[in-house]
Write an enzyme that holds these catalytic residues in place. Sequence first.
Site, PDB file in Angstrom:
ATOM      1  N   LYS A   1      58.526  74.495  90.946  1.00 23.68           N
ATOM      2  CA  LYS A   1      57.365  75.392  90.856  1.00 23.68           C
ATOM      3  C   LYS A   1      56.524  74.988  89.648  1.00 23.68           C
ATOM      4  O   LYS A   1      57.079  74.702  88.582  1.00 23.68           O
ATOM      5  CB  LYS A   1      57.878  76.832  90.707  1.00 23.68           C
TER       6      LYS A   1
ATOM      7  N   SER B   1      55.123  85.101  94.072  1.00 22.87           N
ATOM      8  CA  SER B   1      54.246  84.035  93.622  1.00 22.87           C
ATOM      9  C   SER B   1      54.777  82.636  93.950  1.00 22.87           C
ATOM     10  O   SER B   1      54.007  81.678  93.956  1.00 22.87           O
ATOM     11  CB  SER B   1      54.023  84.127  92.111  1.00 22.87           C
TER      12      SER B   1
ATOM     13  N   SER C   1      59.148  87.516  93.045  1.00 24.85           N
ATOM     14  CA  SER C   1      58.488  86.255  93.416  1.00 24.85           C
ATOM     15  C   SER C   1      59.377  85.165  93.970  1.00 24.85           C
ATOM     16  O   SER C   1      58.869  84.146  94.436  1.00 24.85           O
ATOM     17  CB  SER C   1      57.735  85.693  92.226  1.00 24.85           C
TER      18      SER C   1
END
Length: 497
Positions: A80, A160, A184
């Site tokens: 990420k 997210s 998330s």
Amino acid sequence: MAGGPLTDLSIAEARDGLKAGRFTSKELVEAYLSVMEAARALNAFVTETPERALAGAEEADRRLAAGEGRALEGVPLAIKDLFCTEGVMTTACSRILDGFTPPYESTVSQKLWDAGAVMLGKTNLDEFAMGSSNTTSHFGPVENPWRRARDNRPLVPGGSSGGSAAAVAARLCPGATGTDTGGSIRQPASFCGVVGLKPTYGRCSRWGIVAFASSLDQAGPITRTVRDSAILLTHMSGFDPKDSTSVERPVPDFETAVGRSVKGLKVGVPKEYRVEGMDPEIEALWQKGIEYLTDAGMEVKEISLPHTEYALPVYYILAPAEASSNLARYDGVRFGHRAEGGGDLLDMYEATRSEGFGAEVRRRIMIGTYVLSAGYYDAYYLKAQKVRTLIGRDFEAAFADVDVILTPTAPGAAFAIGEKEDDPISMYLNDVFTVPASLAGLPGISVPAGLDGDGLPLGLQLIGKPFDEETVIAAAGVIEARAGFDGSPAARGGGGA
Ligand code: GLN
């Protein structure tokens, strides 16, 4: 595994196949690089790192050939873009960090490289990890590889960690890192039909992860199987002197918890999670999950978590408060973007921050500074801290009677891109089931458990006692095995990949 493409392999299968010499890391990496290229329309990656991946694969193949392969030798992963990666641009998907190349590596990603894993690239996310749809990214939205059966609109992957979840679901990587502040990892895992594990707060070091809300942020894996999440978690966890909130305790080999018997354990079903107007499909799935666990010999108990209804409002005071403080460091002087133009230092700060931050981030900074302001601190911030303690106590009391808690992961399936854009409250409601465990710092996993009427995946969440990821993994393995979820969007005619 015979016959299928290499990109269909789980992490466990890839690891074992590499060790047995059935294929090389270079072949595996090349297979992923070509599907990544073919699936660029999903926008799951913001930076691809093919040279680094191939160089890493060569080194891994050399070690494997010499019989010196480490635990994850040659296994490709995605990271990420909230984790700092040395020499590779790290942006938190914000314009304000555009062009920032960290001179250091986050502890969690370093641990994965130390175990022999190879980086394919950096995945898209909501700007500074603020969101539930991956639509607030400076680099544009991510598409979920799944589509509704009779409606071809592109759907959000959740957020997210939407880029990571979409990449894993579309088989652009076998696993990826995520971070979870209020949901998330778990919510995008649920939306994309993959597994997402948020460990206990303090299990993984936060060092080198761009901070959102420091008392809540935790790293964790997103994978296609429970076993793979257990494998990655083992190599992401551990005490780090560079993070004062990381906890010094031994890291078990989490993989040994997969398949462990759950017979005689108690599962709690919190009555407050039966929220009003709950989608009957979610309710039915929850019921199924209860059956799967009782079939495996678990005893079900209704429990009460009386402060649940306050979790979301408390989160949306505390997370913005911490964010407003953490994001004060982006001033145009030290990192990334700086506004052009004249004026004095204050003008430069102002112009940089208004150009650099998107609307959702600005909203959070304003809420955060408001609840921390002298006049409202006691009424909002301090009060929210007290209620956070009560939420933690609810769980403590419940865990006196049960070993693990079962809930839905999210109140619904993936929605269309743009669908909830002008309604922040309905967007915030996505996290209604994930936020309480975040506030209490507890481990939670989302495991795909079925499809809704539109053919979209839905996840169930298991919440565990502090540092008892093993029970969470064991129970998630039961649901995974019994649900028999086919995690392939392509097999169901999904678009995108
Ligand atoms: N969706 C939640 C938020 O917008 C949670 C995000 C996260 O866990 N990073 O804050």
